[in-house]
Design a protein around this motif. Structure first.
Motif, PDB file in Angstrom:
ATOM      1  N   LYS A 117     -61.188 -31.348 -46.569  1.00 35.55           N
ATOM      2  CA  LYS A 117     -62.291 -32.174 -46.425  1.00 35.55           C
ATOM      3  C   LYS A 117     -61.558 -33.571 -47.273  1.00 35.55           C
ATOM      4  O   LYS A 117     -61.345 -35.113 -46.609  1.00 35.55           O
ATOM      5  CB  LYS A 117     -63.196 -32.068 -47.989  1.00 35.55           C
ATOM      6  CG  LYS A 117     -64.517 -31.145 -47.346  1.00 35.55           C
ATOM      7  CD  LYS A 117     -64.952 -31.075 -48.594  1.00 35.55           C
ATOM      8  CE  LYS A 117     -65.800 -29.728 -48.121  1.00 35.55           C
ATOM      9  NZ  LYS A 117     -66.034 -28.846 -49.173  1.00 35.55           N
ATOM     10  N   ASN A 118     -60.636 -33.372 -48.188  1.00 41.10           N
ATOM     11  CA  ASN A 118     -59.951 -35.074 -48.040  1.00 41.10           C
ATOM     12  C   ASN A 118     -60.949 -36.322 -49.267  1.00 41.10           C
ATOM     13  O   ASN A 118     -60.895 -37.523 -48.753  1.00 41.10           O
ATOM     14  CB  ASN A 118     -59.102 -35.235 -47.675  1.00 41.10           C
ATOM     15  CG  ASN A 118     -57.811 -36.162 -47.976  1.00 41.10           C
ATOM     16  OD1 ASN A 118     -57.601 -35.905 -49.062  1.00 41.10           O
ATOM     17  ND2 ASN A 118     -56.989 -37.389 -47.703  1.00 41.10           N
ATOM     18  N   SER A 119     -61.854 -35.810 -49.951  1.00 42.60           N
ATOM     19  CA  SER A 119     -62.024 -36.504 -50.666  1.00 42.60           C
ATOM     20  C   SER A 119     -61.907 -36.956 -51.712  1.00 42.60           C
ATOM     21  O   SER A 119     -62.366 -38.120 -52.550  1.00 42.60           O
ATOM     22  CB  SER A 119     -63.750 -35.897 -50.802  1.00 42.60           C
ATOM     23  OG  SER A 119     -63.614 -35.016 -51.332  1.00 42.60           O
ATOM     24  N   ALA A 120     -61.016 -36.460 -52.202  1.00 44.73           N
ATOM     25  CA  ALA A 120     -59.754 -37.542 -53.428  1.00 44.73           C
ATOM     26  C   ALA A 120     -59.675 -38.472 -52.965  1.00 44.73           C
ATOM     27  O   ALA A 120     -59.817 -39.298 -53.980  1.00 44.73           O
ATOM     28  CB  ALA A 120     -58.649 -36.351 -53.512  1.00 44.73           C
ATOM     29  N   LYS A 121     -59.496 -38.784 -51.152  1.00 45.44           N
ATOM     30  CA  LYS A 121     -58.974 -39.832 -51.916  1.00 45.44           C
ATOM     31  C   LYS A 121     -60.369 -40.832 -51.302  1.00 45.44           C
ATOM     32  O   LYS A 121     -59.742 -41.855 -52.131  1.00 45.44           O
ATOM     33  CB  LYS A 121     -58.167 -39.951 -49.985  1.00 45.44           C
ATOM     34  CG  LYS A 121     -58.033 -41.678 -48.612  1.00 45.44           C
ATOM     35  CD  LYS A 121     -55.995 -41.621 -49.477  1.00 45.44           C
ATOM     36  CE  LYS A 121     -55.648 -42.820 -48.919  1.00 45.44           C
ATOM     37  NZ  LYS A 121     -56.560 -43.929 -48.756  1.00 45.44           N
ATOM     38  N   THR A 122     -60.844 -40.494 -50.862  1.00 44.45           N
ATOM     39  CA  THR A 122     -62.224 -41.399 -50.807  1.00 44.45           C
ATOM     40  C   THR A 122     -62.613 -41.607 -52.338  1.00 44.45           C
ATOM     41  O   THR A 122     -62.802 -42.966 -53.042  1.00 44.45           O
ATOM     42  CB  THR A 122     -63.462 -40.498 -50.610  1.00 44.45           C
ATOM     43  OG1 THR A 122     -63.242 -39.866 -49.377  1.00 44.45           O
ATOM     44  CG2 THR A 122     -64.305 -41.831 -49.954  1.00 44.45           C
ATOM     45  N   ALA A 123     -62.501 -41.154 -53.387  1.00 46.45           N
ATOM     46  CA  ALA A 123     -62.622 -40.904 -54.984  1.00 46.45           C
ATOM     47  C   ALA A 123     -61.695 -42.117 -55.606  1.00 46.45           C
ATOM     48  O   ALA A 123     -61.892 -42.630 -55.943  1.00 46.45           O
ATOM     49  CB  ALA A 123     -62.694 -39.988 -55.981  1.00 46.45           C
ATOM     50  N   LYS A 124     -60.631 -42.091 -54.504  1.00 48.28           N
ATOM     51  CA  LYS A 124     -59.524 -42.799 -55.555  1.00 48.28           C
ATOM     52  C   LYS A 124     -59.604 -44.442 -54.946  1.00 48.28           C
ATOM     53  O   LYS A 124     -59.526 -44.983 -55.676  1.00 48.28           O
ATOM     54  CB  LYS A 124     -57.926 -42.499 -55.098  1.00 48.28           C
ATOM     55  CG  LYS A 124     -56.623 -43.041 -55.733  1.00 48.28           C
ATOM     56  CD  LYS A 124     -55.431 -42.870 -54.616  1.00 48.28           C
ATOM     57  CE  LYS A 124     -54.495 -43.923 -55.826  1.00 48.28           C
ATOM     58  NZ  LYS A 124     -53.059 -44.256 -55.361  1.00 48.28           N
ATOM     59  N   ASP A 125     -59.892 -43.964 -53.929  1.00 52.08           N
ATOM     60  CA  ASP A 125     -59.983 -45.887 -53.002  1.00 52.08           C
ATOM     61  C   ASP A 125     -61.434 -46.223 -54.057  1.00 52.08           C
ATOM     62  O   ASP A 125     -61.482 -47.830 -53.979  1.00 52.08           O
ATOM     63  CB  ASP A 125     -60.652 -46.319 -52.011  1.00 52.08           C
ATOM     64  CG  ASP A 125     -59.340 -45.394 -51.091  1.00 52.08           C
ATOM     65  OD1 ASP A 125     -58.045 -45.338 -51.420  1.00 52.08           O
ATOM     66  OD2 ASP A 125     -59.241 -44.837 -50.062  1.00 52.08           O
TER      67      ASP A 125
END
Lengths: 76, 270
Positions: free
Chosen positions: A9-17
Motif C-alpha cells: 500500500k505504501n501509505s506511509a509515503k503519503t503520510a510523510k508527504d
C-alpha cells in the motif's frame, strides 16, 4: 509500473508527504505563541502617542532571511 | 541538584504516562534517586500504572496549597527504594496550577532527587504550559501516525517559547520517543518509519518502542512492563532509562519484522 492489487500500500509515503506540508504550514502560522502578548504591548506603546485601531504581525521569510513585518493600523 | 525532565506529547493517549512510569522505574533501578510527578490534574493515572493507587493520601495540590509536607505526600514504590511518586489531585482542575507554587515544589524536589520526571497533560490542554515551565529537558512521545506527529510539533513549539529556560536564553533539550511501532506495518510501508518521523520533527531520537500486547496486562496489574525481562517494549524502556542517565546504549532495530518459527506457528492457529 505498480499493480495496486499486488503491491504494497505504501501509505506511509503519503503520510510523510502530507505531514511535511501540514507541519510547515503550522510552523509558519503558529511560530509565535506569544503573538497576542506582542500585539497588546505594541498597541499599548503606540497608543501613548497616536490612536491605534489594530496591529497586524506577519512572519516573512525570503532568501534565508526571516523578518517580522508589523503593520499598525491607525484610528481615523 | 536534580534534573527536571518533562514527558510531553501533542495529543493524549500516545503512552505518556506508561513512558513516565517505566522510565522512572528504569532510572531508579539504575541506582539513581528518581521521583515521578503526575501533573495531569483531574486525570490521575500514574498511580494506577505504578500500582500505588491505594497508598495516595496527599497529592501535589495538598503540598502546594494546604501546607502538607513533601515527605508526607511522597509515596515510595514497593518495587524500588529509589523511586518515589507524587500524585496529581483528582478533585481539583488544572486551573489550580500556579507558576510560583510549582517552582517552589520543583526546587525542593531537586534537592532530594537526581531525576524529577514530570508526566505532562497533552500539549493541547491547559496545564501543559505549567508542566514544561521548569523543565531542563523534555522527552517527546509520539505514535507513528499523522495526528500524533503533527500535534507533537505544536507542543514542541510551545515548549520552545514558554519554558523558563528558553526565556533565560538557554535551550531545553528535546528527545524523541517513538511508541507503538508495529514492525510488520512499517515493513509493508503502511506505517511511518522512524527515519521519516525524525526527518519531519528534526529532534534527536532517544528510543523506539515496539507495540506490545503485554503493556495492557502490565497496566492491569500495576507493574510496569520494564519489569518483564522478555518483553521487547520493556527492554526498550530499559535502554531509554539508561540513555536518560547519560549512558551510551546501542540502538536496537525494532522495525525489522522478525517472526520466530514459534510465532509463525502460533499465527497459523490464532
Amino acid at each position: 509500473m505498480t499493480f495496486p492489487w499486488f503491491g504494497k500500500k505504501n501509505s506511509a509515503k503519503t503520510a510523510k508527504d502530507r505531514l511535511t506540508i501540514a507541519i510547515m504550514s503550522d510552523r509558519s502560522n503558529n511560530s509565535f505563541p506569544f503573538l497576542d502578548e506582542l500585539k497588546a504591548e505594541i498597541i499599548e506603546v503606540v497608543k501613548k502617542y497616536i490612536d491605534v485601531k489594530e496591529v497586524h504581525i506577519q512572519k516573512e521569510a525570503e532568501d534565508g532571511i526571516e523578518a517580522l513585518s508589523i503593520n499598525v493600523e491607525l484610528k481615523k | 541538584m536534580g534534573i527536571v525532565i518533562a514527558v510531553i506529547s501533542g495529543k493524549g493517549g500516545v503512552g505518556k504516562t506508561t513512558t513516565t512510569a517505566n522510565i522512572g522505574l528504569g532510572i531508579a533501578q539504575n541506582d539513581k534517586k528518581c521521583v515521578v510527578v503526575d501533573f495531569d490534574i483531574g486525570q490521575r493515572n500514574l498511580d494506577m500504572l505504578l500500582g500505588l493507587e491505594n497508598r495516595v493520601v496527599y497529592d501535589m495540590v495538598h503540598v502546594m496549597d494546604d501546607g502538607i509536607g513533601l515527605k508526607q505526600a511522597l509515596i515510595k514504590s514497593k518495587i524500588s527504594d529509589n523511586l518515589s511518586f507524587l500524585a496529581a489531585s483528582q478533585t481539583k482542575d488544572k486551573s489550580v496550577l500556579d507558576s510560583e507554587k510549582i517552582s517552589k515544589l520543583i526546587d525542593s524536589l531537586k534537592k532530594d532527587f537526581d531525576f524529577i520526571i514530570l508526566d505532562a497533560p497533552a500539549g493541547i490542554e491547559s496545564g501543559y504550559e505549567h508542566t514544561i515551565e521548569f523543565a531542563d529537558k523534555a522527552l517527546v512521545v509520539v505514535n507513528p501516525e499523522v495526528s500524533s506527529i503533527r500535534d507533537s510539533d505544536r507542543a514542541i513549539g510551545i515548549l520552545d517559547s514558554k519554558s523558563k529556560r528558553v526565556k533565560e536564553g538557554q535551550e531545553v533539550d528535546k528527545f524523541l520517543i517513538i511508541n507503538r511501532i508495529n514492525s510488520k506495518m512499517v515493513q509493508n510501508g503502511e506505517m511511518l518509519n522512524s527515519d521519516d518521523i525524525l526527518d519531519i520533527l528534526s529532534i534527536p531520537l532517544i528510543g523506539k518502542i515496539p507495540e506490545d500486547r503485554e503493556i495492557v496486562d502490565a497496566s492491569n496489574q500495576g507493574k510496569p512492563i520494564i519489569l518483564s525481562q522478555d518483553s521487547q517494549a520493556g527492554q526498550a524502556y530499559k535502554r531509554i532509562a539508561l540513555r536518560v542517565c547519560g549512558e551510551k546504549v546501542d540502538f536496537v532495530d525494532v522495525e525489522s519484522h522478525k517472526e520466530s518459527f514459534l510465532q509463525k506457528v502460533k499465527g497459523i492457529f490464532s
